[in-house]
Design a protein around this motif. Structure first.
Motif, PDB file in Angstrom:
ATOM      1  N   GLN A  54      -2.063   4.747   6.586  1.00  0.00           N
ATOM      2  CA  GLN A  54      -0.620   4.508   6.599  1.00  0.00           C
ATOM      3  C   GLN A  54      -0.040   4.767   7.986  1.00  0.00           C
ATOM      4  O   GLN A  54       0.766   3.977   8.487  1.00  0.00           O
ATOM      5  N   LEU A  55      -0.423   5.875   8.601  1.00  0.00           N
ATOM      6  CA  LEU A  55       0.096   6.207   9.925  1.00  0.00           C
ATOM      7  C   LEU A  55      -0.351   5.188  10.974  1.00  0.00           C
ATOM      8  O   LEU A  55       0.454   4.753  11.808  1.00  0.00           O
ATOM      9  N   ARG A  56      -1.616   4.820  10.937  1.00  0.00           N
ATOM     10  CA  ARG A  56      -2.135   3.887  11.942  1.00  0.00           C
ATOM     11  C   ARG A  56      -1.564   2.476  11.788  1.00  0.00           C
ATOM     12  O   ARG A  56      -1.354   1.782  12.778  1.00  0.00           O
ATOM     13  N   SER A  57      -1.323   2.063  10.554  1.00  0.00           N
ATOM     14  CA  SER A  57      -0.779   0.715  10.352  1.00  0.00           C
ATOM     15  C   SER A  57       0.657   0.607  10.855  1.00  0.00           C
ATOM     16  O   SER A  57       1.106  -0.488  11.190  1.00  0.00           O
TER      17      SER A  57
ATOM     18  N   LYS B 289       7.403  20.778  12.346  1.00  0.00           N
ATOM     19  CA  LYS B 289       7.423  21.518  11.085  1.00  0.00           C
ATOM     20  C   LYS B 289       6.020  21.611  10.487  1.00  0.00           C
ATOM     21  O   LYS B 289       5.605  22.673  10.017  1.00  0.00           O
ATOM     22  N   PHE B 290       5.280  20.523  10.516  1.00  0.00           N
ATOM     23  CA  PHE B 290       3.902  20.486  10.021  1.00  0.00           C
ATOM     24  C   PHE B 290       3.038  21.509  10.752  1.00  0.00           C
ATOM     25  O   PHE B 290       2.191  22.163  10.162  1.00  0.00           O
ATOM     26  N   ARG B 291       3.274  21.639  12.039  1.00  0.00           N
ATOM     27  CA  ARG B 291       2.502  22.569  12.873  1.00  0.00           C
ATOM     28  C   ARG B 291       2.991  24.017  12.770  1.00  0.00           C
ATOM     29  O   ARG B 291       2.396  24.907  13.358  1.00  0.00           O
TER      30      ARG B 291
ATOM     31  N   ASP C  41       4.583   6.217  21.184  1.00  0.00           N
ATOM     32  CA  ASP C  41       3.130   6.143  21.047  1.00  0.00           C
ATOM     33  C   ASP C  41       2.524   7.543  20.960  1.00  0.00           C
ATOM     34  O   ASP C  41       1.648   7.801  20.136  1.00  0.00           O
ATOM     35  N   GLN C  42       3.018   8.452  21.767  1.00  0.00           N
ATOM     36  CA  GLN C  42       2.475   9.813  21.797  1.00  0.00           C
ATOM     37  C   GLN C  42       2.694  10.548  20.484  1.00  0.00           C
ATOM     38  O   GLN C  42       1.767  11.155  19.948  1.00  0.00           O
ATOM     39  N   VAL C  43       3.898  10.510  19.945  1.00  0.00           N
ATOM     40  CA  VAL C  43       4.160  11.262  18.711  1.00  0.00           C
ATOM     41  C   VAL C  43       3.384  10.666  17.544  1.00  0.00           C
ATOM     42  O   VAL C  43       2.889  11.396  16.679  1.00  0.00           O
ATOM     43  N   MET C  44       3.217   9.355  17.535  1.00  0.00           N
ATOM     44  CA  MET C  44       2.443   8.741  16.462  1.00  0.00           C
ATOM     45  C   MET C  44       0.957   9.107  16.585  1.00  0.00           C
ATOM     46  O   MET C  44       0.295   9.371  15.581  1.00  0.00           O
ATOM     47  N   THR C  45       0.455   9.153  17.811  1.00  0.00           N
ATOM     48  CA  THR C  45      -0.925   9.585  18.046  1.00  0.00           C
ATOM     49  C   THR C  45      -1.103  11.042  17.633  1.00  0.00           C
ATOM     50  O   THR C  45      -2.109  11.399  16.999  1.00  0.00           O
ATOM     51  N   GLU C  46      -0.138  11.875  17.964  1.00  0.00           N
ATOM     52  CA  GLU C  46      -0.219  13.297  17.598  1.00  0.00           C
ATOM     53  C   GLU C  46      -0.209  13.495  16.089  1.00  0.00           C
ATOM     54  O   GLU C  46      -0.894  14.377  15.573  1.00  0.00           O
ATOM     55  N   TRP C  47       0.542  12.678  15.363  1.00  0.00           N
ATOM     56  CA  TRP C  47       0.534  12.761  13.901  1.00  0.00           C
ATOM     57  C   TRP C  47      -0.864  12.439  13.368  1.00  0.00           C
ATOM     58  O   TRP C  47      -1.374  13.114  12.475  1.00  0.00           O
ATOM     59  N   GLU C  48      -1.477  11.402  13.911  1.00  0.00           N
ATOM     60  CA  GLU C  48      -2.818  11.023  13.452  1.00  0.00           C
ATOM     61  C   GLU C  48      -3.807  12.160  13.708  1.00  0.00           C
ATOM     62  O   GLU C  48      -4.615  12.499  12.833  1.00  0.00           O
ATOM     63  N   LYS C  49      -3.746  12.752  14.884  1.00  0.00           N
ATOM     64  CA  LYS C  49      -4.644  13.871  15.207  1.00  0.00           C
ATOM     65  C   LYS C  49      -4.377  15.065  14.292  1.00  0.00           C
ATOM     66  O   LYS C  49      -5.314  15.753  13.875  1.00  0.00           O
ATOM     67  N   ALA C  50      -3.115  15.318  13.987  1.00  0.00           N
ATOM     68  CA  ALA C  50      -2.770  16.434  13.106  1.00  0.00           C
ATOM     69  C   ALA C  50      -3.345  16.226  11.713  1.00  0.00           C
ATOM     70  O   ALA C  50      -3.873  17.161  11.100  1.00  0.00           O
ATOM     71  N   VAL C  51      -3.260  15.014  11.201  1.00  0.00           N
ATOM     72  CA  VAL C  51      -3.819  14.714   9.875  1.00  0.00           C
ATOM     73  C   VAL C  51      -5.343  14.793   9.910  1.00  0.00           C
ATOM     74  O   VAL C  51      -5.963  15.333   8.987  1.00  0.00           O
ATOM     75  N   GLU C  52      -5.954  14.287  10.978  1.00  0.00           N
ATOM     76  CA  GLU C  52      -7.412  14.372  11.102  1.00  0.00           C
ATOM     77  C   GLU C  52      -7.891  15.821  11.080  1.00  0.00           C
ATOM     78  O   GLU C  52      -8.925  16.129  10.500  1.00  0.00           O
ATOM     79  N   GLY C  53      -7.134  16.726  11.703  1.00  0.00           N
ATOM     80  CA  GLY C  53      -7.568  18.109  11.841  1.00  0.00           C
ATOM     81  C   GLY C  53      -7.072  19.070  10.778  1.00  0.00           C
ATOM     82  O   GLY C  53      -7.492  20.228  10.748  1.00  0.00           O
ATOM     83  N   ALA C  54      -6.219  18.614   9.887  1.00  0.00           N
ATOM     84  CA  ALA C  54      -5.643  19.509   8.872  1.00  0.00           C
ATOM     85  C   ALA C  54      -6.647  19.808   7.769  1.00  0.00           C
ATOM     86  O   ALA C  54      -7.496  18.973   7.440  1.00  0.00           O
TER      87      ALA C  54
END
Length: 177
Positions: A34-37, A88-90, A121-134
């Motif tokens: 969802q985030l990447r699309s 907030k997620f972090r 682009d940066q905040v969307m990339t950071e969200w993806e990394k956050a989900v990958e690492g959670a």
């Protein structure tokens, strides 16, 4: 002997069949999809990077004069809410917010358009990394919110494309005719 041959053939066929199949979807994979699309992957709709690509600062500032937001304002709004929810997620301390959602659109400055695009682009990339690492527990807790973030992004990306079409700056070969 026939039973052994049949068993071997069936085993090879089942093994080969299993290799052709994708892995079952997980909560993490669905959220990342969802985030990447909405970020940078071509899918059923235009992603954010494509939606804002190639615009000048002047084009990003343009409005239709009917009270609708500019591409720049919509982009700034996405950055604001994606970054706030990511903080907030972090578990980070959130900046004060007056509760006036108009502020999340109206802080856009066309002089900073290139930086605004980079921040999106940066905040969307950071969200993806956050989900990958959670961890799984955090993903389960946050899944409805992350899903709504992706939906919110898709909604406003659609508006961005609409504004660009209205403006005459949208290239329909990028996704929406």
């Amino acid at each position: 002997m026939r039973q052994i041959v049949a068993f071997l053939i069936l085993s090879v066929a089942v093994h080969g069949y299993g290799q052709d199949q994708k892995k079952p979807a997980t909560l993490r994979s669905v959220l990342l999809d969802q985030l990447r699309s909405t970020h940078n992957q071509k899918d059923w709709f235009v992603d954010a990077n494509t939606a804002v690509a190639g615009l000048s600062a002047e084009q990003a500032r343009w409005t239709d004069g009917k009270g609708n937001h500019s591409v720049g304002q919509l982009t700034y709004h996405l950055i604001y809410w994606d970054a706030r929810n990511l903080a907030k997620f972090r578990g980070e301390t959130l900046a004060k917010f007056s509760g006036d959602n108009d502020e999340t659109f109206n802080q856009f400055d066309a002089k900073n358009w290139a930086e605004t695009v980079r921040q999106l682009d940066q905040v969307m990339t950071e969200w993806e990394k956050a989900v990958e690492g959670a961890d799984d527990k955090k993903l389960e807790e946050w899944a409805p919110i992350i899903s709504r973030i992706a939906t919110h992004n898709a909604y406003h990306i659609g508006e961005i494309v609409f504004v660009r079409k209205e403006q005459g700056s949208w290239d329909s070969s990028k996704g929406v005719k």
